[in-house]
Design a protein around this motif. Structure first.
Motif, PDB file in Angstrom:
ATOM      1  N   ILE A   1       0.800  -1.145  -0.123  1.00  0.00           N
ATOM      2  CA  ILE A   1      -0.089  -0.038   0.254  1.00  0.00           C
ATOM      3  C   ILE A   1       0.685   1.335  -0.224  1.00  0.00           C
ATOM      4  CG2 ILE A   1      -1.655   1.352   1.318  1.00  0.00           C
ATOM      5  CD1 ILE A   1      -2.873  -1.200   2.274  1.00  0.00           C
ATOM      6  N   VAL A   2       2.003   1.321   0.870  1.00  0.00           N
ATOM      7  CA  VAL A   2       2.796   2.302   0.694  1.00  0.00           C
ATOM      8  C   VAL A   2       3.492   2.805  -0.388  1.00  0.00           C
ATOM      9  CG1 VAL A   2       4.831   3.527   2.116  1.00  0.00           C
ATOM     10  CG2 VAL A   2       3.049   2.364   3.435  1.00  0.00           C
ATOM     11  N   ILE A   3       3.999   1.453  -1.184  1.00  0.00           N
ATOM     12  CA  ILE A   3       4.634   1.624  -2.357  1.00  0.00           C
ATOM     13  C   ILE A   3       3.751   1.941  -3.289  1.00  0.00           C
ATOM     14  CG2 ILE A   3       5.728   0.196  -4.031  1.00  0.00           C
ATOM     15  CD1 ILE A   3       7.627   0.702  -1.874  1.00  0.00           C
ATOM     16  N   SER A   4       2.470   1.612  -3.502  1.00  0.00           N
ATOM     17  CA  SER A   4       1.635   2.187  -4.431  1.00  0.00           C
ATOM     18  C   SER A   4       1.097   3.778  -3.975  1.00  0.00           C
ATOM     19  CB  SER A   4       0.416   1.173  -4.423  1.00  0.00           C
ATOM     20  OG  SER A   4      -0.424   1.011  -3.157  1.00  0.00           O
ATOM     21  N   LYS A   5       0.843   4.048  -2.971  1.00  0.00           N
ATOM     22  CA  LYS A   5       0.499   5.378  -2.734  1.00  0.00           C
ATOM     23  C   LYS A   5       1.589   6.138  -2.982  1.00  0.00           C
ATOM     24  CE  LYS A   5      -1.380   6.096   1.286  1.00  0.00           C
ATOM     25  NZ  LYS A   5      -1.703   6.061   2.704  1.00  0.00           N
ATOM     26  N   LEU A   6       3.024   5.676  -3.085  1.00  0.00           N
ATOM     27  CA  LEU A   6       4.019   6.307  -3.667  1.00  0.00           C
ATOM     28  C   LEU A   6       4.189   6.620  -5.041  1.00  0.00           C
ATOM     29  CD1 LEU A   6       7.015   7.839  -2.939  1.00  0.00           C
ATOM     30  CD2 LEU A   6       8.017   5.652  -2.789  1.00  0.00           C
ATOM     31  N   ALA A   7       3.926   5.457  -5.959  1.00  0.00           N
ATOM     32  CA  ALA A   7       3.973   5.446  -7.413  1.00  0.00           C
ATOM     33  C   ALA A   7       2.769   6.306  -7.795  1.00  0.00           C
ATOM     34  CB  ALA A   7       3.783   4.039  -7.574  1.00  0.00           C
TER      35      ALA A   7
ATOM     36  N   ALA B   1      -4.293  12.823   2.622  1.00  0.00           N
ATOM     37  CA  ALA B   1      -4.914  13.076   4.010  1.00  0.00           C
ATOM     38  C   ALA B   1      -4.779  11.770   5.195  1.00  0.00           C
ATOM     39  CB  ALA B   1      -6.340  13.490   4.051  1.00  0.00           C
ATOM     40  N   GLU B   2      -4.964  10.704   4.257  1.00  0.00           N
ATOM     41  CA  GLU B   2      -4.932   9.368   5.219  1.00  0.00           C
ATOM     42  C   GLU B   2      -3.432   9.287   5.744  1.00  0.00           C
ATOM     43  OE1 GLU B   2      -3.943   5.427   5.896  1.00  0.00           O
ATOM     44  OE2 GLU B   2      -3.112   6.240   3.992  1.00  0.00           O
ATOM     45  N   THR B   3      -2.463   9.533   4.770  1.00  0.00           N
ATOM     46  CA  THR B   3      -1.150   9.492   5.181  1.00  0.00           C
ATOM     47  C   THR B   3      -0.845  10.264   6.423  1.00  0.00           C
ATOM     48  OG1 THR B   3      -0.486   8.598   2.993  1.00  0.00           O
ATOM     49  CG2 THR B   3       1.165   9.405   4.472  1.00  0.00           C
ATOM     50  N   LEU B   4      -1.327  11.593   6.323  1.00  0.00           N
ATOM     51  CA  LEU B   4      -0.994  12.493   7.150  1.00  0.00           C
ATOM     52  C   LEU B   4      -1.655  12.393   8.637  1.00  0.00           C
ATOM     53  CD1 LEU B   4      -1.209  15.889   5.096  1.00  0.00           C
ATOM     54  CD2 LEU B   4       0.912  14.769   6.192  1.00  0.00           C
TER      55      LEU B   4
ATOM     56  N   HIS C   1      -2.406   9.232   9.568  1.00  0.00           N
ATOM     57  CA  HIS C   1      -1.762   7.887   9.880  1.00  0.00           C
ATOM     58  C   HIS C   1      -0.502   8.233  10.920  1.00  0.00           C
ATOM     59  CE1 HIS C   1      -0.581   3.588  10.032  1.00  0.00           C
ATOM     60  NE2 HIS C   1       0.683   4.035   9.483  1.00  0.00           N
ATOM     61  N   ALA C   2       0.221   9.131  10.493  1.00  0.00           N
ATOM     62  CA  ALA C   2       1.467   9.299  11.345  1.00  0.00           C
ATOM     63  C   ALA C   2       1.179   9.743  12.492  1.00  0.00           C
ATOM     64  CB  ALA C   2       2.157  10.347  10.755  1.00  0.00           C
ATOM     65  N   PRO C   3       0.369  10.830  12.885  1.00  0.00           N
ATOM     66  CA  PRO C   3      -0.163  11.035  14.287  1.00  0.00           C
ATOM     67  C   PRO C   3      -0.636   9.837  15.213  1.00  0.00           C
ATOM     68  CG  PRO C   3      -0.822  12.690  13.043  1.00  0.00           C
ATOM     69  CD  PRO C   3      -0.378  11.604  12.119  1.00  0.00           C
ATOM     70  N   THR C   4      -1.290   8.852  14.381  1.00  0.00           N
ATOM     71  CA  THR C   4      -2.005   7.766  15.005  1.00  0.00           C
ATOM     72  C   THR C   4      -0.823   6.825  15.526  1.00  0.00           C
ATOM     73  OG1 THR C   4      -3.796   7.894  13.557  1.00  0.00           O
ATOM     74  CG2 THR C   4      -3.382   5.862  14.700  1.00  0.00           C
ATOM     75  N   LEU C   5       0.168   6.783  14.833  1.00  0.00           N
ATOM     76  CA  LEU C   5       1.450   5.749  15.124  1.00  0.00           C
ATOM     77  C   LEU C   5       2.005   6.444  16.464  1.00  0.00           C
ATOM     78  CD1 LEU C   5       2.954   5.015  11.901  1.00  0.00           C
ATOM     79  CD2 LEU C   5       1.527   3.430  13.436  1.00  0.00           C
TER      80      LEU C   5
ATOM     81  N   LEU D   1      12.137   2.909   7.262  1.00  0.00           N
ATOM     82  CA  LEU D   1      12.160   3.177   5.986  1.00  0.00           C
ATOM     83  C   LEU D   1      10.621   3.442   5.582  1.00  0.00           C
ATOM     84  CD1 LEU D   1      13.240   2.442   3.074  1.00  0.00           C
ATOM     85  CD2 LEU D   1      12.681   0.080   3.600  1.00  0.00           C
ATOM     86  N   LEU D   2       9.653   3.059   5.944  1.00  0.00           N
ATOM     87  CA  LEU D   2       8.038   3.313   5.642  1.00  0.00           C
ATOM     88  C   LEU D   2       7.847   4.700   6.084  1.00  0.00           C
ATOM     89  CD1 LEU D   2       6.388   0.046   6.907  1.00  0.00           C
ATOM     90  CD2 LEU D   2       6.798   0.837   4.641  1.00  0.00           C
ATOM     91  N   VAL D   3       8.483   5.302   7.155  1.00  0.00           N
ATOM     92  CA  VAL D   3       8.146   6.807   7.498  1.00  0.00           C
ATOM     93  C   VAL D   3       9.033   7.529   6.309  1.00  0.00           C
ATOM     94  CG1 VAL D   3       9.018   8.653   8.981  1.00  0.00           C
ATOM     95  CG2 VAL D   3       8.015   6.481   9.914  1.00  0.00           C
ATOM     96  N   PHE D   4      10.074   7.223   5.868  1.00  0.00           N
ATOM     97  CA  PHE D   4      10.768   8.068   4.871  1.00  0.00           C
ATOM     98  C   PHE D   4       9.928   7.884   3.376  1.00  0.00           C
ATOM     99  CE2 PHE D   4      13.872   7.823   1.345  1.00  0.00           C
ATOM    100  CZ  PHE D   4      14.301   9.252   1.269  1.00  0.00           C
ATOM    101  N   LEU D   5       9.534   6.750   3.318  1.00  0.00           N
ATOM    102  CA  LEU D   5       8.517   6.372   2.159  1.00  0.00           C
ATOM    103  C   LEU D   5       7.359   7.404   2.183  1.00  0.00           C
ATOM    104  CD1 LEU D   5       8.878   2.850   1.118  1.00  0.00           C
ATOM    105  CD2 LEU D   5      10.037   4.616   0.323  1.00  0.00           C
ATOM    106  N   ASN D   6       6.728   7.504   3.367  1.00  0.00           N
ATOM    107  CA  ASN D   6       5.718   8.301   3.717  1.00  0.00           C
ATOM    108  C   ASN D   6       5.958   9.725   3.344  1.00  0.00           C
ATOM    109  OD1 ASN D   6       3.677   6.412   4.184  1.00  0.00           O
ATOM    110  ND2 ASN D   6       4.319   6.211   6.290  1.00  0.00           N
ATOM    111  N   TYR D   7       7.237  10.468   3.827  1.00  0.00           N
ATOM    112  CA  TYR D   7       7.429  11.573   3.707  1.00  0.00           C
ATOM    113  C   TYR D   7       7.735  11.859   2.092  1.00  0.00           C
ATOM    114  CZ  TYR D   7      10.686  15.538   3.414  1.00  0.00           C
ATOM    115  OH  TYR D   7      11.295  16.753   3.133  1.00  0.00           O
ATOM    116  N   LEU D   8       8.277  10.886   1.221  1.00  0.00           N
ATOM    117  CA  LEU D   8       8.340  11.017  -0.196  1.00  0.00           C
ATOM    118  C   LEU D   8       7.098  11.097  -0.735  1.00  0.00           C
ATOM    119  CD1 LEU D   8      11.289   8.788  -1.328  1.00  0.00           C
ATOM    120  CD2 LEU D   8      11.415  10.965  -1.036  1.00  0.00           C
ATOM    121  N   GLU D   9       6.110  10.261  -0.091  1.00  0.00           N
ATOM    122  CA  GLU D   9       4.812  10.325  -0.723  1.00  0.00           C
ATOM    123  C   GLU D   9       3.868  11.702  -0.605  1.00  0.00           C
ATOM    124  OE1 GLU D   9       0.359   8.841   0.602  1.00  0.00           O
ATOM    125  OE2 GLU D   9       2.135   7.805   1.371  1.00  0.00           O
ATOM    126  N   ILE D  10       4.333  12.251   0.620  1.00  0.00           N
ATOM    127  CA  ILE D  10       3.705  13.582   0.698  1.00  0.00           C
ATOM    128  C   ILE D  10       4.486  14.780  -0.183  1.00  0.00           C
ATOM    129  CG2 ILE D  10       3.453  15.586   2.475  1.00  0.00           C
ATOM    130  CD1 ILE D  10       1.906  13.083   3.047  1.00  0.00           C
TER     131      ILE D  10
END
Length: 121
Positions: free
Chosen positions: A4-10, A35-38, A40-44, A62-71
């Protein structure tokens, strides 16, 4: 989860490369995913006592870094969807460049403003 993270990045890269950021439905989907990614981070962070421990610290980072790139890529789609800059974007990667530049210099801008406020008071 990782897929899911990879597809949201692509997805935003796909939108920019094929010039689909002007489609209102795809732009709305991109904003929804962002918005879902933003959220999700405070939930963690704030619900870490109720969530299970991560399998690996390196995987989590690594997943946090990929979320940053996604944003960053998501904001590139938003920048590319309209005429928000001083001049029109020529290439599909111009919006990515602007998003990375803005994202990496945001902390410096806040520090400069705080320094100006300290001198003012």
């Amino acid at each position: 989860m990782d897929l899911i993270v990879i597809s949201k990045l692509a997805f935003p890269i796909f939108l920019l490369y094929f010039q689909l950021q002007h489609n209102h439905w795809l732009l709305a989907l991109q904003i929804w995913l962002t918005a879902e990614t933003l959220l999700h981070a405070p939930t963690l962070i704030f619900a870490s006592d109720t969530l299970s421990k991560p399998k690996s610290y390196q995987r989590s980072m690594l997943l946090v870094f990929l979320n940053y790139l996604e944003i960053l890529f998501a904001f590139a789609v938003i920048y590319g969807s309209g005429d928000y800059l001083n001049h029109p974007l020529v290439h599909w990667y111009d919006a990515i460049y602007f998003s990375f530049t803005t994202g990496s210099s945001m902390g410096l801008e806040i520090l400069c403003q705080l320094h100006l406020l300290e001198n003012y008071w």
